[in-house]
Each structure stands twice: as structure tokens, then as C-alpha cells.
Design an enzyme around this catalytic site. Structure first.
Site, PDB file in Angstrom:
ATOM      1  N   TYR A 165       0.819  -1.210   0.000  1.00 27.33           N
ATOM      2  CA  TYR A 165       0.000   0.000   0.000  1.00 27.33           C
ATOM      3  C   TYR A 165       0.856   1.265   0.000  1.00 27.33           C
ATOM      4  O   TYR A 165       0.358   2.340  -0.319  1.00 27.33           O
ATOM      5  CB  TYR A 165      -0.947   0.009   1.203  1.00 27.33           C
ATOM      6  CG  TYR A 165      -2.303  -0.598   0.915  1.00 27.33           C
ATOM      7  CD1 TYR A 165      -2.512  -1.369  -0.227  1.00 27.33           C
ATOM      8  CD2 TYR A 165      -3.368  -0.396   1.775  1.00 27.33           C
ATOM      9  CE1 TYR A 165      -3.749  -1.931  -0.489  1.00 27.33           C
ATOM     10  CE2 TYR A 165      -4.619  -0.957   1.518  1.00 27.33           C
ATOM     11  CZ  TYR A 165      -4.795  -1.722   0.382  1.00 27.33           C
ATOM     12  OH  TYR A 165      -6.022  -2.272   0.132  1.00 27.33           O
ATOM     13  N   LYS A 188       6.159 -13.572   5.859  1.00 29.61           N
ATOM     14  CA  LYS A 188       6.987 -14.362   4.941  1.00 29.61           C
ATOM     15  C   LYS A 188       8.456 -14.100   5.258  1.00 29.61           C
ATOM     16  O   LYS A 188       9.295 -13.902   4.383  1.00 29.61           O
ATOM     17  CB  LYS A 188       6.657 -13.986   3.488  1.00 29.61           C
ATOM     18  CG  LYS A 188       7.206 -14.954   2.445  1.00 29.61           C
ATOM     19  CD  LYS A 188       6.640 -16.348   2.536  1.00 29.61           C
ATOM     20  CE  LYS A 188       7.202 -17.235   1.440  1.00 29.61           C
ATOM     21  NZ  LYS A 188       6.799 -18.651   1.594  1.00 29.61           N
ATOM     22  N   ASP A 232       2.245 -18.848   3.766  1.00 32.33           N
ATOM     23  CA  ASP A 232       1.679 -19.960   3.016  1.00 32.33           C
ATOM     24  C   ASP A 232       1.232 -21.087   3.938  1.00 32.33           C
ATOM     25  O   ASP A 232       0.202 -21.731   3.705  1.00 32.33           O
ATOM     26  CB  ASP A 232       2.656 -20.472   1.954  1.00 32.33           C
ATOM     27  CG  ASP A 232       4.066 -20.632   2.481  1.00 32.33           C
ATOM     28  OD1 ASP A 232       4.567 -19.691   3.112  1.00 32.33           O
ATOM     29  OD2 ASP A 232       4.671 -21.691   2.258  1.00 32.33           O
ATOM     30  N   ASP A 263      -4.531  -9.169   3.137  1.00 36.24           N
ATOM     31  CA  ASP A 263      -5.513  -9.046   2.066  1.00 36.24           C
ATOM     32  C   ASP A 263      -5.944 -10.428   1.596  1.00 36.24           C
ATOM     33  O   ASP A 263      -7.136 -10.745   1.505  1.00 36.24           O
ATOM     34  CB  ASP A 263      -4.896  -8.247   0.919  1.00 36.24           C
ATOM     35  CG  ASP A 263      -5.933  -7.634  -0.002  1.00 36.24           C
ATOM     36  OD1 ASP A 263      -7.140  -7.778   0.264  1.00 36.24           O
ATOM     37  OD2 ASP A 263      -5.539  -6.999  -0.996  1.00 36.24           O
TER      38      ASP A 263
END
Length: 380
Positions: A134, A201, A247, A271
Site C-alpha cells: 500500500y 513471509k 503460506d 488481504d
């Protein structure tokens, strides 16, 4: 007691879902409190309606009003893909410092889901709202800016980047990460939630995503030491702070959702996750949300403008109705909020729903946007 709520109808189906949702909020308050409490709604302009009336998509008058506001609610606003102006939603979140996107995801009896145990899904996602993609900076493949940046990487940092690449940067800061995790921890402690999971991540992006993880743990240990613990040292009555690689968290959300309560995550991961979780319990048509600063709580429908069905009375107003219920919870009007949740649940269990839900249910009765709002209002 009267509260002022600024509202933006939104684009596409926004006008329809707002027209269906607003009477539900008013009726729920009146049923719970009579004339003792009320909301005073004041309209602000943004999006296509603003452009048609003022020549601007986001007038300064709207931003000024919101900068001094406590409560606001909005329908979806359109954003061109691949061209034109950047998202109005993102602009407002950054301009108003709405750094926490909060989305509670829960199951309503009667929803047909692609997973076996959707009833086990009961999570609140705290998504950082002003950084990561963003606040992304990017340059087009082959542009002078991209070439200069790639040359800088090569000549000054010894890093090789394909000369034809489009190049982007995503900033993630200690302050931005900590205040988001702090809000998630405050919520978990206040609501008696069992855990807060930091989603990242960081195994690959060690200094941005990995930084978010570490800064989250730092906030827990430095500011919530008496109320939190970690997975390797569980303690009764304390919120367990843990972390999961993004993940892996997607898989966990599918096969072990009951083990997760509050998720705190970077922007892009949040998101994906919030939408994926919503898909397990009915889709975005039933997904409420709020974007918050330390002062303003800006509630919104989490779905898009759905231009192909705009004006056809086909939209599901559930997201905006439940966002309104979330707003009532936020100001402590829990009796009115509870009645809305109960009414929505009853409508769904009776299989009288809008087309997006009816298409997934056997034997459902399909009704329009306006009628669904009226039905929920009658069930309060």
C-alpha cells in the site's frame, strides 16, 4: 445519547447496499434503546458521485470532515485497474492514517461452504493498512527510473537485477508494525482471546516480513509481558503469541481453523487471508470490516462495486449491515449489535437470501437487496 456518523454511499452497488443497511441500524438502535440513543448520519462525497458534483473524486471537504470525525461508514469505491488514479480507499487510509484494517470472520448457520467445518472459523484479522504494497514504490519495465535503480543496485550494492525488470519497493517499518500488533494484542487481552498469530513471509524476506515478526514479538514482551506468553511456554490465562509463515497459515486456516483466534499480519498477506477466510463462511457479501486510526473508526463493506449488477437490486447488503453492527459494538451499543447478528443469522438459516448466497444453497428463496434489508429489519 446521539452519535454523528459520516457516510459515503459508494460506487456501483454502493447506493443500493447503503439504502438497505441504514434502516436496519436505525431500527436496531430504536428497538434496543427506544429514543434514548440514536445515530445522526451526515453524507460525505467520494468516488463517482463526488466527481459528478464537484469535479473531484475525493474532495478536500470530505477529508477535512473525516480528519475531525470519530465514526464513519462507507460503501465500495471504484478503482481503475492498470491505469488512472490510485485507489481512493488506499488514499483515504494513508491520508487519515487508518493503519489497522480489522475484519472479524465467523460462520452463520445455513451457509454452504467449500470446507467441511466452516463452523470452526472464528477469527479476527488485523491487517497493517499503510505500508507494504500500500506504500509501494514501483517503476515500469524499461523506464529511465527502473534502469537507474537497477544500475544503482548493480554498481553500489553489488546486486544483480534483470535489466528488463519492472522494479518495486515495499517499506515495512518498526513503528508501523508495532502499532498494528499492539492493537491486535489490546483486542485479544480485552476480549479474552486465546492467541495472537503473527503472519509473515520472514523466511524469505528477512528484513521486511521478518522484521514485522520480530517487532511483533518485541511489543508483546515489552508492553504485554504480564498478559502474554509464547508457544514454548504456555501459561493459563495468558494470550499465546505465535507466528506462522504466510503460506503455512493458509493451510492452517483450512485444516485447523479452531487453533487460531486473532491474526496480525502485513498488508498483502492480510488481504489474501481475510478474503480466503471470508470465502469459507459465505464470501465477501457477509464480511464486515473497519479501518482504524487512533481516533477514527471507518467501517466499510469489504466487497467491490460489482458494476455488472449495479442498479439491478441483486447485491447482498450483508457486509455493510454487519459493518454497521461492528460499529455499534465499537461504541458499546452491544444490545443493538447483537440483535442485528441474530437477525442476519435467522434470515440465512431460513434460506431467504440474495442471489450470491442462494446459488450455493439447495432450496433457497432468492430475494433482492432491498428485500433482504427489510427482512433483517423485521427479524430484529
Amino acid at each position: 445519547m446521539q452519535k454523528t456518523v459520516y457516510f459515503i454511499e459508494g460506487d456501483g452497488i454502493g447506493k443500493e447496499v447503503w439504502a438497505a443497511a441504514r434502516p436496519v441500524l436505525t431500527a436496531a438502535i430504536e428497538k434496543a434503546y427506544g429514543k434514548e440513543r440514536s445515530l445522526e448520519f451526515e453524507e460525505l462525497l467520494a468516488g463517482e458521485k463526488a466527481f459528478n458534483e464537484t469535479g473531484e473524486y475525493l474532495p478536500q471537504d470530505t477529508l477535512t470532515a473525516l480528519q475531525n470525525a470519530e465514526l464513519a461508514i462507507k460503501g465500495p469505491l471504484m478503482t481503475p485497474v492498470g491505469k488512472g488514479f490510485r485507489s481512493l480507499n488506499v488514499t483515504m487510509r494513508q491520508t487519515l492514517d487508518l493503519y489497522a484494517c480489522i475484519r472479524p470472520i465467523r460462520y452463520y448457520d445455513g451457509i454452504v461452504s467449500p470446507v467441511k467445518r466452516p463452523d470452526l472459523v472464528d477469527m479476527v484479522v488485523f491487517r497493517e493498512n499503510t505500508e507494504d504494497v500500500y506504500a509501494g514504490i514501483e517503476f515500469e519495465s524499461g523506464s529511465d527510473e527502473a534502469k537507474r535503480l537497477i544500475a544503482f543496485f548493480r554498481d553500489e550494492l553489488g546486486v544483480t537485477v534483470d535489466p528488463t525488470a519492472g522494479v518495486g519497493l515495499k517499506p515495512i517499518t518498526p513503528n508501523g508494525s508495532k502499532r498494528l500488533v499492539r492493537k491486535a494484542l489490546e483486542f485479544a487481552v480485552a476480549q479474552g482471546k486465546p492467541s495472537v498469530t503473527l503472519v509473515h513471509k520472514g523466511n524469505i524476506m528477512k528484513y521486511t516480513e521478518g522484521g514485522f515478526r520480530q517487532w511483533g514479538y518485541d511489543v508483546a514482551s515489552e508492553e504485554f509481558a504480564g498478559q502474554t506468553t509464547t508457544e514454548d511456554a504456555p501459561a493459563e490465562g495468558k494470550v499465546v503469541v505465535k507466528d506462522r509463515i504466510a503460506d503455512a497459515m493458509f493451510q492452517e486456516a483450512l485444516i485447523r481453523p479452531e487453533q487460531y483466534s486473532v491474526l496480525a499480519t502485513t498488508n498483502l498477506n492480510g488481504d489474501y487471508l481475510s478474503d480466503a477466510l471470508a470465502a469459507q463462511v459465505g464470501g465477501l457479501g457477509l464480511a464486515p470490516g473497519v479501518n482504524m486510526s487512533d481516533k477514527l473508526a471507518f467501517f466499510e463493506a469489504t466487497h467491490g462495486t460489482a458494476p455488472t449488477i449495479a442498479g439491478k437490486d441483486m447485491a447482498n447488503p450483508g457486509s455493510l449491515i454487519l459493518s454497521g453492527a461492528m460499529m455499534l459494538e465499537h461504541i458499546g451499543w452491544t444490545e443493538a449489535a447483537d440483535s442485528i447478528h441474530a437477525a442476519v443469522s435467522k434470515a440465512i438459516s431460513e434460506k431467504t437470501v440474495t442471489c450470491d448466497l442462494a446459488s450455493q444453497m439447495e432450496g433457497a428463496k432468492t430475494i433482492g437487496c432491498k428485500a433482504f434489508g427489510e427482512l433483517v429489519g423485521s427479524l430484529l
